[in-house]
Design a protein around this motif. Structure first.
Motif, PDB file in Angstrom:
ATOM      1  N   GLU A 161      37.072  36.348  33.680  1.00 27.24           N
ATOM      2  CA  GLU A 161      37.750  35.935  34.902  1.00 27.24           C
ATOM      3  C   GLU A 161      38.582  37.082  35.446  1.00 27.24           C
ATOM      4  O   GLU A 161      39.123  37.876  34.687  1.00 27.24           O
ATOM      5  N   ILE A 162      38.680  37.146  36.748  1.00 25.56           N
ATOM      6  CA  ILE A 162      39.623  38.056  37.388  1.00 25.56           C
ATOM      7  C   ILE A 162      40.352  37.249  38.455  1.00 25.56           C
ATOM      8  O   ILE A 162      39.826  36.259  38.968  1.00 25.56           O
ATOM      9  N   SER A 163      41.546  37.664  38.773  1.00 27.85           N
ATOM     10  CA  SER A 163      42.335  36.958  39.774  1.00 27.85           C
ATOM     11  C   SER A 163      43.384  37.886  40.336  1.00 27.85           C
ATOM     12  O   SER A 163      43.860  38.791  39.652  1.00 27.85           O
ATOM     13  N   ASN A 164      43.744  37.648  41.576  1.00 29.64           N
ATOM     14  CA  ASN A 164      44.856  38.365  42.192  1.00 29.64           C
ATOM     15  C   ASN A 164      46.174  37.638  41.980  1.00 29.64           C
ATOM     16  O   ASN A 164      47.212  38.116  42.394  1.00 29.64           O
ATOM     17  N   PHE A 165      46.120  36.452  41.340  1.00 33.27           N
ATOM     18  CA  PHE A 165      47.322  35.659  41.120  1.00 33.27           C
ATOM     19  C   PHE A 165      47.714  35.717  39.655  1.00 33.27           C
ATOM     20  O   PHE A 165      46.883  35.512  38.771  1.00 33.27           O
ATOM     21  N   PRO A 166      48.991  35.971  39.370  1.00 31.49           N
ATOM     22  CA  PRO A 166      49.432  36.056  37.972  1.00 31.49           C
ATOM     23  C   PRO A 166      49.374  34.698  37.271  1.00 31.49           C
ATOM     24  O   PRO A 166      49.410  33.651  37.917  1.00 31.49           O
ATOM     25  N   ASN A 167      49.259  34.751  35.944  1.00 32.47           N
ATOM     26  CA  ASN A 167      49.329  33.535  35.130  1.00 32.47           C
ATOM     27  C   ASN A 167      50.326  33.699  33.984  1.00 32.47           C
ATOM     28  O   ASN A 167      50.290  32.975  33.003  1.00 32.47           O
TER      29      ASN A 167
END
Length: 185
Positions: A161-167
């Motif tokens: 997975e990749i995302s521009n939103f932090p987790n």
């Protein structure tokens, strides 16, 4: 202040007995890829908005990356100093984001050269050059070295997975002498 580190049960036992190695200034002799926020002990910490549980993130990390074929992972709770003498570099602060953009522009050529010389690893395959840039900036004194680096980040707990939103929010301990106590939770 408490932060959380996910690892194997075996490594957790060794860390509880012996502590962590001090990672400062490794860029000079490093042959392996540096992680995204530079060298140090990677932990999860509370965020200002209480969006993420740092202990759960450390456990998710350990399950995903330190738990090959078994349930033999562990989360360490680390008590660290949090006093006026402690220095932080918060990469979520706008002034530090602006400084990092200048660093990227001025050090990118050197960082790419250094990246080519490092051994292949999972970190290198991700091709994230940020940690190399950060270490070059610390070494060249473009950034003043600090005890902790902190940033909201995205961790790929599900492999791919990749995302521009932090987790989560990570705190990297660069100065291990600030660690007061370590124990498994």
């Amino acid at each position: 202040m408490f932060v959380y580190h996910g690892t194997t049960k075996n490594d957790a036992s060794l860390i509880e007995c012996n502590g962590f190695n001090n990672y400062q200034d490794k860029i000079l002799e490093a042959t392996r890829m540096v992680n995204d926020l530079g060298y140090g002990v990677y932990t999860y910490c509370d965020d200002d908005d209480s969006l993420w549980n740092p202990k759960e993130n450390a456990e998710r990390y350990a399950r995903a990356y330190r738990n090959k074929r078994s349930n033999k992972f562990c989360v360490l709770q680390i008590s660290i100093e949090d006093s006026p003498e402690i220095t932080y570099l918060d990469f979520d602060a706008p002034e530090n984001l602006a400084k990092m953009e200048k660093i990227r522009k001025s050090l990118m050529y050197r960082a790419r050269q250094l990246l080519e010389s490092l051994k292949d690893s999972g970190a290198k395959r991700r091709n994230n050059i940020d940690g190399v840039l950060i270490e070059l900036a610390f070494h060249g004194r473009t950034l003043k070295d600090v005890d902790y680096v902190i940033k909201k980040t995205f961790t790929d707990f599900n492999h791919g997975e990749i995302s521009n939103f932090p987790n989560g929010r990570e705190l990297v301990i660069r100065n291990t002498t600030t660690i007061k106590k370590i124990h498994a939770v």
